[in-house]
Design an enzyme around this catalytic site. Sequence first.
Site, PDB file in Angstrom:
ATOM      1  N   VAL A  12       0.830  -1.212   0.000  1.00  8.79           N
ATOM      2  CA  VAL A  12       0.000   0.000   0.000  1.00  8.79           C
ATOM      3  C   VAL A  12       0.865   1.264   0.000  1.00  8.79           C
ATOM      4  CG1 VAL A  12      -1.881   1.221   1.152  1.00  8.79           C
ATOM      5  CG2 VAL A  12      -1.828  -1.262   1.210  1.00  8.79           C
ATOM      6  N   LYS A 103      -6.555  -1.791  10.112  1.00  6.76           N
ATOM      7  CA  LYS A 103      -7.842  -2.181  10.760  1.00  6.76           C
ATOM      8  C   LYS A 103      -7.617  -2.744  12.160  1.00  6.76           C
ATOM      9  CE  LYS A 103      -6.767  -6.063   8.326  1.00  6.76           C
ATOM     10  NZ  LYS A 103      -6.458  -6.363   6.963  1.00  6.76           N
ATOM     11  N   GLY A 132     -10.803  -1.776   1.466  1.00  4.29           N
ATOM     12  CA  GLY A 132      -9.855  -1.249   0.473  1.00  4.29           C
ATOM     13  C   GLY A 132     -10.339   0.008  -0.228  1.00  4.29           C
ATOM     14  N   ILE A 134     -13.220   0.729  -1.608  1.00  2.00           N
ATOM     15  CA  ILE A 134     -14.644   1.104  -1.574  1.00  2.00           C
ATOM     16  C   ILE A 134     -14.812   2.261  -0.585  1.00  2.00           C
ATOM     17  CG2 ILE A 134     -17.017   0.317  -1.199  1.00  2.00           C
ATOM     18  CD1 ILE A 134     -16.025  -2.554  -1.420  1.00  2.00           C
ATOM     19  N   LYS A 203     -13.030  -5.353  10.837  1.00  2.00           N
ATOM     20  CA  LYS A 203     -13.655  -4.386   9.923  1.00  2.00           C
ATOM     21  C   LYS A 203     -15.081  -4.059  10.335  1.00  2.00           C
ATOM     22  CE  LYS A 203     -10.713  -5.920   6.127  1.00  2.00           C
ATOM     23  NZ  LYS A 203     -10.632  -6.900   5.044  1.00  2.00           N
ATOM     24  N   GLY A 300      -5.687  -4.592  -2.360  1.00  2.00           N
ATOM     25  CA  GLY A 300      -4.832  -4.355  -3.522  1.00  2.00           C
ATOM     26  C   GLY A 300      -4.153  -3.005  -3.411  1.00  2.00           C
TER      27      GLY A 300
HETATM   28  N1  LIG Z   1      -2.316  -5.013   0.991  1.00  2.00           N
HETATM   29  C1  LIG Z   1      -3.587  -4.655   0.865  1.00  2.00           C
HETATM   30  O1  LIG Z   1      -4.233  -4.901  -0.161  1.00  2.00           O
HETATM   31  C2  LIG Z   1      -4.260  -3.896   1.982  1.00  2.00           C
HETATM   32  C3  LIG Z   1      -5.626  -3.578   1.870  1.00  2.00           C
HETATM   33  C4  LIG Z   1      -6.252  -2.836   2.877  1.00  2.00           C
HETATM   34  C5  LIG Z   1      -5.515  -2.456   3.989  1.00  2.00           C
HETATM   35  N2  LIG Z   1      -4.210  -2.820   4.089  1.00  2.00           N
HETATM   36  C6  LIG Z   1      -3.481  -2.406   5.279  1.00  2.00           C
HETATM   37  O2  LIG Z   1      -2.405  -1.554   4.904  1.00  2.00           O
HETATM   38  C7  LIG Z   1      -1.328  -1.707   5.807  1.00  2.00           C
HETATM   39  C8  LIG Z   1      -0.059  -2.039   5.022  1.00  2.00           C
HETATM   40  O3  LIG Z   1      -0.233  -3.267   4.350  1.00  2.00           O
HETATM   41  P1  LIG Z   1       0.770  -3.742   3.177  1.00  2.00           P
HETATM   42  O4  LIG Z   1       0.071  -4.869   2.493  1.00  2.00           O
HETATM   43  O5  LIG Z   1       1.212  -2.588   2.376  1.00  2.00           O
HETATM   44  O6  LIG Z   1       1.997  -4.305   4.039  1.00  2.00           O
HETATM   45  P2  LIG Z   1       3.425  -4.778   3.503  1.00  2.00           P
HETATM   46  O7  LIG Z   1       3.425  -4.934   2.025  1.00  2.00           O
HETATM   47  O8  LIG Z   1       3.845  -5.905   4.356  1.00  2.00           O
HETATM   48  O9  LIG Z   1       4.368  -3.512   3.814  1.00  2.00           O
HETATM   49  C9  LIG Z   1       4.762  -3.169   5.104  1.00  2.00           C
HETATM   50  C10 LIG Z   1       5.812  -2.059   5.040  1.00  2.00           C
HETATM   51  O10 LIG Z   1       6.110  -1.650   6.357  1.00  2.00           O
HETATM   52  C11 LIG Z   1       7.510  -1.794   6.600  1.00  2.00           C
HETATM   53  N3  LIG Z   1       7.663  -2.301   7.977  1.00  2.00           N
HETATM   54  C12 LIG Z   1       7.171  -3.442   8.503  1.00  2.00           C
HETATM   55  N4  LIG Z   1       7.501  -3.538   9.803  1.00  2.00           N
HETATM   56  C13 LIG Z   1       8.228  -2.435  10.093  1.00  2.00           C
HETATM   57  C14 LIG Z   1       8.857  -1.959  11.257  1.00  2.00           C
HETATM   58  N5  LIG Z   1       8.835  -2.651  12.417  1.00  2.00           N
HETATM   59  N6  LIG Z   1       9.527  -0.792  11.198  1.00  2.00           N
HETATM   60  C15 LIG Z   1       9.583  -0.103  10.055  1.00  2.00           C
HETATM   61  N7  LIG Z   1       8.992  -0.480   8.899  1.00  2.00           N
HETATM   62  C16 LIG Z   1       8.320  -1.648   8.921  1.00  2.00           C
HETATM   63  C17 LIG Z   1       8.038  -2.785   5.587  1.00  2.00           C
HETATM   64  O11 LIG Z   1       9.399  -2.502   5.374  1.00  2.00           O
HETATM   65  P3  LIG Z   1      10.279  -3.304   4.268  1.00  2.00           P
HETATM   66  O12 LIG Z   1       9.780  -2.802   2.936  1.00  2.00           O
HETATM   67  O13 LIG Z   1      11.676  -2.884   4.530  1.00  2.00           O
HETATM   68  O14 LIG Z   1      10.020  -4.750   4.488  1.00  2.00           O
HETATM   69  C18 LIG Z   1       7.133  -2.489   4.389  1.00  2.00           C
HETATM   70  O15 LIG Z   1       7.666  -1.426   3.645  1.00  2.00           O
HETATM   71  C19 LIG Z   1      -1.764  -2.816   6.786  1.00  2.00           C
HETATM   72  O16 LIG Z   1      -2.296  -2.222   7.938  1.00  2.00           O
HETATM   73  C20 LIG Z   1      -2.846  -3.560   6.024  1.00  2.00           C
HETATM   74  O17 LIG Z   1      -3.800  -4.188   6.873  1.00  2.00           O
HETATM   75  C21 LIG Z   1      -3.574  -3.530   3.123  1.00  2.00           C
END
Ligand SMILES: NC(=O)c1ccc[n+]([C@@H]2O[C@H](COP(=O)([O-])OP(=O)(O)OC[C@H]3O[C@@H](n4cnc5c(N)ncnc54)[C@H](OP(=O)(O)O)[C@@H]3O)[C@@H](O)[C@H]2O)c1
Length: 427
Positions: A12, A103, A132, A134, A203, A300
């Site tokens: 994200v 969430k 997401g 919506i 959620k 996504g």
């Molecule tokens: N993915 C989806 O489709 C989606 C949809 C709705 C909501 N969300 C929400 O959006 C948020 C992010 O999700 P994501 O899918 O983008 O996660 P992700 O791809 O796992 O990315 C997490 C990011 O945070 C960094 N990170 C993790 N732990 C850390 C720490 N302790 N200190 C500093 N940086 C740290 C990681 O660093 P590195 O890059 O160095 O590993 C990475 O850049 C979550 O709360 C998730 O529930 C996601």
Amino acid sequence: MIKIGLLGLGTVGSGVYKIMENNYENIKNKVGTALEIKKILVNDIDKQRELQVDRSLITSNYREILEDPEINLVVELIGGEEPAHKYIIEALKNKKSVVTANKLVIAKHGNEILSLAREKEVQISYEGSVAGGIPIIRPLKESLAANRIDEIYGILNGTTNYILTRMAGEKLEFNKVLQEAIKQGYAESDPTSDISGLDAAYKISILASLAFETFIDVNRVYVEGIENISLRDIELAEELGYVIKLLAIGKKENDGLDIRVHPSFIPRKHPLALIDDVYNAVYIHGDAVGDVMSTGRGAGQMPTGSAVVADIIQVARDIHNKRLTPNLLESFQNYKLKNIEEVENCFYLRIQVKDKPGVMSRVTKILGDNRVSLASVLQKHRLTPVVPLILITHPVKEKYINQSLEELRQLDDVITINNIIRVEESS
Ligand SMILES: NC(=O)c1ccc[n+]([C@@H]2O[C@H](COP(=O)([O-])OP(=O)(O)OC[C@H]3O[C@@H](n4cnc5c(N)ncnc54)[C@H](OP(=O)(O)O)[C@@H]3O)[C@@H](O)[C@H]2O)c1
């Protein structure tokens, strides 16, 4: 100029970065001033990233963001409970507004976070945390503000909806679809939070809090996942005119709030029955507007990025205009959360009994003695000496179903209780 600190550059975070780069001028015009991402916190600064980002922006030291007096907006996209929760609290304490898509943190710590934002007179926004791309949180707070909302039904987890859709469409069992979904990236390698219903519980807690203007303690929300749904249940549901969905439900009733997540039979003609694959949907009933449904991709990079950047624009505009949007807490009240035992539903029961005279009357007597009356009975595939019985009840409190099941289990005629699934007739 408003300076932003981005926590996280994963799925994200990268989407947010791209949207803010690609739509720089457009966003600047909407806010009334330019937005600059000043620093980005990541876990591993040496990681190879597809996204081309100036290395000088990247840090693994959160203090460079949370203690920078120039940064007045922090965007948390790390995910998980800690350290994300700690960073949000720290940012608010330092009088920085916060946008998050987390969430888990909002569902578990919303009270603390909203209170602190109010005390520090800064903003907290979390549109990306539910469904997401919506738009649902702002519509609940603003577009539907004229209504008293009494019901929300959501398909809020794409992974489980994808699995149930494939089970029904391709006549496959749960485990086979789950394994394939993991291989194809439709499910996480550890899918527990999705499959168990916990993700949807976070959620619906957030949505119900906004809709009913109260805090919902997610630990008290009844949650059941889809792991016990078999292909046989799906086929029988179809035969009876229903589909099975993992529903997140919020209802405001005279004797309290009914908030729960579990698989449900829903009538095939209901709009939610048509929401397939990874799509999410939220169906709301308000006293003035009637029924409203929003649907779209619930996750996504770009759909969620779209929701997060919308929050950034809104909050940045408020910062720029030195305006404070009223904190949600102002309108919150206390309501009792109903115990699942007191919730009334119709039920589908699939049981196997011995093929003996009088069995049916002994089963219906136990149900009747416990106030459970039957709307329909299907007696399928006579596999002597075992008879599968499929029963649909009239609405009855859960405690009476549980008492009946306890007595049915003692009955010598009953071989197995295969499954019990709630039937949402009113939805
Ligand atoms: N993915 C989806 O489709 C989606 C949809 C709705 C909501 N969300 C929400 O959006 C948020 C992010 O999700 P994501 O899918 O983008 O996660 P992700 O791809 O796992 O990315 C997490 C990011 O945070 C960094 N990170 C993790 N732990 C850390 C720490 N302790 N200190 C500093 N940086 C740290 C990681 O660093 P590195 O890059 O160095 O590993 C990475 O850049 C979550 O709360 C998730 O529930 C996601």
